[in-house]
Motif scaffolding. Structure first.
Motif, PDB file in Angstrom:
ATOM      1  N   GLY A 166       0.769  -1.233   0.000  1.00 38.83           N
ATOM      2  CA  GLY A 166       0.000   0.000   0.000  1.00 38.83           C
ATOM      3  C   GLY A 166       0.798   1.279   0.000  1.00 38.83           C
ATOM      4  O   GLY A 166       0.246   2.362   0.236  1.00 38.83           O
ATOM      5  N   ALA A 167       2.090   1.205  -0.284  1.00 40.79           N
ATOM      6  CA  ALA A 167       2.937   2.404  -0.215  1.00 40.79           C
ATOM      7  C   ALA A 167       3.138   3.094  -1.557  1.00 40.79           C
ATOM      8  O   ALA A 167       3.375   4.300  -1.601  1.00 40.79           O
ATOM      9  N   CYS A 168       3.028   2.356  -2.657  1.00 42.23           N
ATOM     10  CA  CYS A 168       3.460   2.922  -3.937  1.00 42.23           C
ATOM     11  C   CYS A 168       2.315   3.394  -4.834  1.00 42.23           C
ATOM     12  O   CYS A 168       2.563   4.033  -5.850  1.00 42.23           O
ATOM     13  N   TYR A 169       1.081   3.082  -4.500  1.00 43.89           N
ATOM     14  CA  TYR A 169      -0.090   3.487  -5.291  1.00 43.89           C
ATOM     15  C   TYR A 169      -0.045   2.977  -6.734  1.00 43.89           C
ATOM     16  O   TYR A 169      -0.571   3.609  -7.649  1.00 43.89           O
ATOM     17  N   ALA A 170       0.549   1.825  -6.949  1.00 46.50           N
ATOM     18  CA  ALA A 170       0.613   1.254  -8.301  1.00 46.50           C
ATOM     19  C   ALA A 170      -0.629   0.446  -8.646  1.00 46.50           C
ATOM     20  O   ALA A 170      -0.860   0.152  -9.813  1.00 46.50           O
ATOM     21  N   CYS A 171      -1.422   0.079  -7.644  1.00 48.64           N
ATOM     22  CA  CYS A 171      -2.576  -0.790  -7.905  1.00 48.64           C
ATOM     23  C   CYS A 171      -3.830  -0.211  -7.253  1.00 48.64           C
ATOM     24  O   CYS A 171      -4.411  -0.808  -6.356  1.00 48.64           O
ATOM     25  N   VAL A 172      -4.231   0.951  -7.731  1.00 50.08           N
ATOM     26  CA  VAL A 172      -5.408   1.600  -7.142  1.00 50.08           C
ATOM     27  C   VAL A 172      -6.617   1.451  -8.061  1.00 50.08           C
ATOM     28  O   VAL A 172      -6.489   1.258  -9.270  1.00 50.08           O
ATOM     29  N   VAL A 173      -7.795   1.559  -7.455  1.00 53.18           N
ATOM     30  CA  VAL A 173      -9.046   1.462  -8.187  1.00 53.18           C
ATOM     31  C   VAL A 173     -10.011   2.481  -7.588  1.00 53.18           C
ATOM     32  O   VAL A 173     -10.026   2.676  -6.364  1.00 53.18           O
ATOM     33  N   PRO A 174     -10.791   3.191  -8.414  1.00 50.09           N
ATOM     34  CA  PRO A 174     -11.706   4.222  -7.883  1.00 50.09           C
ATOM     35  C   PRO A 174     -12.732   3.632  -6.919  1.00 50.09           C
ATOM     36  O   PRO A 174     -13.288   2.561  -7.155  1.00 50.09           O
ATOM     37  N   SER A 175     -12.967   4.364  -5.845  1.00 52.14           N
ATOM     38  CA  SER A 175     -13.940   3.926  -4.843  1.00 52.14           C
ATOM     39  C   SER A 175     -15.312   4.516  -5.135  1.00 52.14           C
ATOM     40  O   SER A 175     -15.421   5.646  -5.612  1.00 52.14           O
ATOM     41  N   THR A 176     -16.370   3.762  -4.862  1.00 48.61           N
ATOM     42  CA  THR A 176     -17.732   4.274  -5.001  1.00 48.61           C
ATOM     43  C   THR A 176     -18.328   4.676  -3.659  1.00 48.61           C
ATOM     44  O   THR A 176     -19.408   5.266  -3.611  1.00 48.61           O
ATOM     45  N   THR A 177     -17.627   4.384  -2.576  1.00 46.89           N
ATOM     46  CA  THR A 177     -18.170   4.642  -1.236  1.00 46.89           C
ATOM     47  C   THR A 177     -17.569   5.858  -0.564  1.00 46.89           C
ATOM     48  O   THR A 177     -18.082   6.328   0.449  1.00 46.89           O
ATOM     49  N   GLU A 178     -16.466   6.368  -1.109  1.00 48.07           N
ATOM     50  CA  GLU A 178     -15.793   7.532  -0.529  1.00 48.07           C
ATOM     51  C   GLU A 178     -14.949   8.181  -1.605  1.00 48.07           C
ATOM     52  O   GLU A 178     -14.629   7.550  -2.632  1.00 48.07           O
ATOM     53  N   PRO A 179     -14.558   9.449  -1.436  1.00 49.29           N
ATOM     54  CA  PRO A 179     -13.736  10.111  -2.449  1.00 49.29           C
ATOM     55  C   PRO A 179     -12.382   9.415  -2.601  1.00 49.29           C
ATOM     56  O   PRO A 179     -11.808   8.910  -1.632  1.00 49.29           O
ATOM     57  N   GLY A 180     -11.872   9.407  -3.837  1.00 47.78           N
ATOM     58  CA  GLY A 180     -10.540   8.876  -4.051  1.00 47.78           C
ATOM     59  C   GLY A 180     -10.516   7.425  -4.468  1.00 47.78           C
ATOM     60  O   GLY A 180     -11.442   6.925  -5.112  1.00 47.78           O
ATOM     61  N   PHE A 181      -9.437   6.753  -4.063  1.00 48.07           N
ATOM     62  CA  PHE A 181      -9.156   5.417  -4.559  1.00 48.07           C
ATOM     63  C   PHE A 181      -8.955   4.416  -3.421  1.00 48.07           C
ATOM     64  O   PHE A 181      -8.634   4.790  -2.294  1.00 48.07           O
ATOM     65  N   LYS A 182      -9.138   3.141  -3.765  1.00 44.54           N
ATOM     66  CA  LYS A 182      -8.803   2.037  -2.876  1.00 44.54           C
ATOM     67  C   LYS A 182      -7.523   1.374  -3.394  1.00 44.54           C
ATOM     68  O   LYS A 182      -7.320   1.258  -4.605  1.00 44.54           O
ATOM     69  N   LYS A 183      -6.680   0.944  -2.475  1.00 45.25           N
ATOM     70  CA  LYS A 183      -5.473   0.219  -2.855  1.00 45.25           C
ATOM     71  C   LYS A 183      -5.789  -1.272  -2.874  1.00 45.25           C
ATOM     72  O   LYS A 183      -6.184  -1.845  -1.861  1.00 45.25           O
TER      73      LYS A 183
END
Length: 256
Positions: A223-240
């Protein structure tokens, strides 16, 4: 999650380009591993492959203190891993990621939907569900007859429907077709496989409770490098995917 040196105790080709590998592990780590989690593996010695590879846990044997992984040889990294021999050690971070939260669910009947290399973590899940007295139905999809594996293992747990893209074995077409044809009764669904399949399953079963597990190449795996993120539908931003996932509630993230 801890760093482990695990020894390869067995290795076999179980389908086309598909390797099953059993690894010895610290018994304490084996006891905490859960369905849906993965190993982040250093696939080769030296500096040939700097990035680890995420590979799902297909089974855990507490008596033997071993973990089974199944992976498809699709590139130089997995090719290097399958060339490792019995008795060699493998460096891995384990267990990584989130798991299917089956112990907190009111669950009597479960539908498991897997595609290709998304099938292995569902086998571990199916075993755990059976231990809890849950009735399991599995729909597992593959490219062709040559790619099918673990059909018999799933049959020992519950009802199994095998699907192939070309119709060379089992049902022809998509896993979603079988859901329509069989009118399967279930409380929750659990799915793992290619993104396209997960999108189709989540859309078809949008009125049901369910969980998906996303297959994704990763960088650090913690979870440190943000290489595998996906948009979240439950909160702003992304999930790792490596840390917040790989297991998510269906429709909790945007699949692209």
């Amino acid at each position: 999650m801890t760093k482990q040196l695990m020894t390869i105790v067995s290795k076999a080709t179980i389908a086309k380009d598909t390797i099953e590998m059993k690894l010895s592990i610290d018994p304490a780590v084996a006891r905490i591993a859960q369905p849906g989690q993965f190993l982040h593996i250093n696939v080769s010695e030296g500096y040939g492959h700097l990035l680890r590879r995420p590979i799902s846990i297909a089974d855990v044997n507490l008596q033997e203190a071993s973990i089974t992984i199944i992976f498809k040889v699709i590139g130089s990294g997995t090719d290097a891993l399958q060339k490792r021999g019995i008795g060699q050690e493998i460096d891995a971070l384990v267990p990584c990621g989130t798991s299917y939260p089956i112990e907190s669910l009111a669950l009597n009947k479960a539908l498991l939907i897997g595609g290709g290399i998304g099938v292995p973590p569902l086998y571990f899940l199916a075993k755990k569900l059976k231990e809890q007295g849950v009735e399991v139905t599995a729909v597992i999809g593959f490219q062709s007859k040559d790619h099918v594996f673990y059909e018999q293992q799933f049959k020992e747990i519950g009802t199994v429907h095998v699907v192939t893209d070309d119709g060379s074995y089992g049902h022809k077409g998509y896993v979603t077709n079988v859901i329509d044809e069989q009118a399967i009764d279930f409380d929750y669904f659990f799915s793992c496989g290619p993104t396209g399949m997960l999108k189709a399953v989540s859309h078809k079963l949008q009125d049901y409770h369910g969980y998906i597990s996303i297959e994704q190449r990763m960088g650090c795996g913690i979870g440190a490098c943000y290489a595998c993120v996906v948009p979240s539908t439950t909160e702003p931003g992304f999930k790792k995917i490596c840390k917040d996932g790989p297991v998510f509630k269906a429709n909790e993230v945007v699949l692209s």
